[in-house]
Design an enzyme around this catalytic site. Sequence first.
Site, short mmCIF file in Angstrom:
data_model
loop_
_atom_site.label_atom_id
_atom_site.label_comp_id
_atom_site.label_asym_id
_atom_site.label_seq_id
_atom_site.Cartn_x
_atom_site.Cartn_y
_atom_site.Cartn_z
N GLU A 61 4.14 -6.72 1.65
CA GLU A 61 3.58 -7.05 0.34
C GLU A 61 3.56 -5.83 -0.59
O GLU A 61 2.50 -5.43 -1.06
CB GLU A 61 2.14 -7.58 0.50
N CYS A 120 -14.55 3.74 -28.06
CA CYS A 120 -15.83 4.45 -28.13
C CYS A 120 -16.46 4.59 -26.75
O CYS A 120 -17.52 4.00 -26.46
CB CYS A 120 -16.76 3.71 -29.07
N GLY A 128 0.76 -1.24 0.00
CA GLY A 128 0.00 0.00 0.00
C GLY A 128 0.79 1.28 0.00
O GLY A 128 0.20 2.37 -0.14
N TYR A 136 -0.33 -2.01 -12.18
CA TYR A 136 -1.77 -1.95 -12.47
C TYR A 136 -2.03 -1.39 -13.86
O TYR A 136 -3.07 -0.79 -14.11
CB TYR A 136 -2.51 -1.15 -11.37
C1 LIG Z 1 -2.94 -5.24 -3.97
C2 LIG Z 1 -2.42 -5.83 -2.73
C3 LIG Z 1 -1.13 -5.50 -2.28
C4 LIG Z 1 -0.24 -4.50 -2.98
O1 LIG Z 1 -0.68 -3.19 -2.86
P1 LIG Z 1 0.25 -1.98 -3.38
O2 LIG Z 1 -0.56 -0.79 -3.13
O3 LIG Z 1 0.48 -2.23 -4.83
O4 LIG Z 1 1.50 -2.03 -2.60
C5 LIG Z 1 -0.67 -6.13 -1.14
N1 LIG Z 1 -1.42 -7.02 -0.46
C6 LIG Z 1 -2.67 -7.36 -0.87
C7 LIG Z 1 -3.46 -8.35 -0.09
C8 LIG Z 1 -3.21 -6.77 -2.01
O5 LIG Z 1 -4.45 -7.11 -2.40
#
Ligand SMILES: *Cc1c(COP(=O)(O)O)cnc(C)c1O
Length: 421
Positions: free
Chosen positions: A275, A346, A239, A375
């Site tokens: 993550e 379109c 995140g 993304y």
């Molecule tokens: C999408 C996601 C992430 C990664 O989020 P980022 O904003 O790209 O760092 C990490 N953990 C989970 C469970 C996610 O769904």
Amino acid sequence: MRHFHFKDGQMQAENTSLQAIADDIGTPCYVYSAATFTRHYRVFADALDGMDSLIAYSVKANSNLAVLRVLAKLGCGADVVSGGELLRALAVGIPAQKIVFSGVGKTSDEMRAALEAGIYQFNVESLPELEALNELALDMGMVAPIAFRINPDIEAGGHEKISTGKAENKFGIDINVAPKAYAHAQNLSGIKIQGIDMHIGSQIDSLAPFKAALSKLVALVKTLRRDGHTIDTLDVGGGLGIPYRDDENAPPLPTLYGQMVKEMTKGLDVKLIFEPGRMIAGNAGVLLSKVLYVKTGSARNFLILDAAMNDLIRPALYGAHHDIEPVSQPPKNAPLQTYDIVGPVCETGDTFATGRQLATLKAGDLVAIHSAGAYGAVQASQYNTRPLVPEVLVDGERYALIRKRPSVEEILKTESIPDWV
Ligand SMILES: *Cc1c(COP(=O)(O)O)cnc(C)c1O
């Protein structure tokens, strides 16, 4: 920092000219910089120095096999959200013991594949999912290592569609019922409790929401241990935001983020799982596109590109900002024009930017849509029967096509007409 810069007035990815890639591969295409993935991974890893940690790259941000291999070679793990992503991570050689599996809707086939592979942790998001996993594991004579994804009820994320940690979101287990959920899991012999997990949103631009959520989770770790549970892992999710424009208040640096986590978890004696997705991939790629037409209307000037919302949906989906820059550097005092920059699809939503000031462009000129490494290609579709956008990986002076553009014939071949039509 981006490894996309000008040399002799021409934009390059590392030491490779984007014009040369466009001439060879055609546009639109994504162009990634291997050195940028590597640097972002290292910056993040350095920020966690001294912590017992696993970096599980969020595969959904950019799941191309070549990109995953670059990260795998650096020792990176993976956070997957589907059986397909699990296969990708395993295919590039990420050890199963560095893979965690998140997501609210894991199917039994996906959970079975993950059990067979021997992944490190299931991040379980509901009690029905726990029951299904338990039954499957018992059936297979195995024990599934789990953490519950806890919803800490925190407002975070740059946009309502990427905020995941509020009580009303579909993600995770309400923090107030967490002790009950753990007590229940304790009784299931196909389940081994090993930790706790959160992921509160994406493109988060300050430390405050992370801190608020983490402090709730640290307290919960202590409660759960008091209740007699073994909590060895604390997965803090991803995140962390990235700068999408040059003039923007930059999100916190990974070093500050790492420091904050270190301080908040001091003495807790847990293995930390991270993550990151966007932070690794976002600024490692551009979408390279060509101007098809310049349309001068009475109210507005339109740059009509050969890239569209089906190639990069972020602006249409979240109103996301992407810097857009000519690949040929205009002279210093070149007059500026105000453009709406759109694609050929379109839909009025097929708009990358409105009211952008750029040097005067003409048909055939190339532009780079920045910060498109996360993304981007992963959300591409073939809407309007536009072939899936190809991807190119650059490493210094060399580059390779890492996903080819299918021909329309290939697309049509995947469909069939029943003989009763
Ligand atoms: C999408 C996601 C992430 C990664 O989020 P980022 O904003 O790209 O760092 C990490 N953990 C989970 C469970 C996610 O769904």
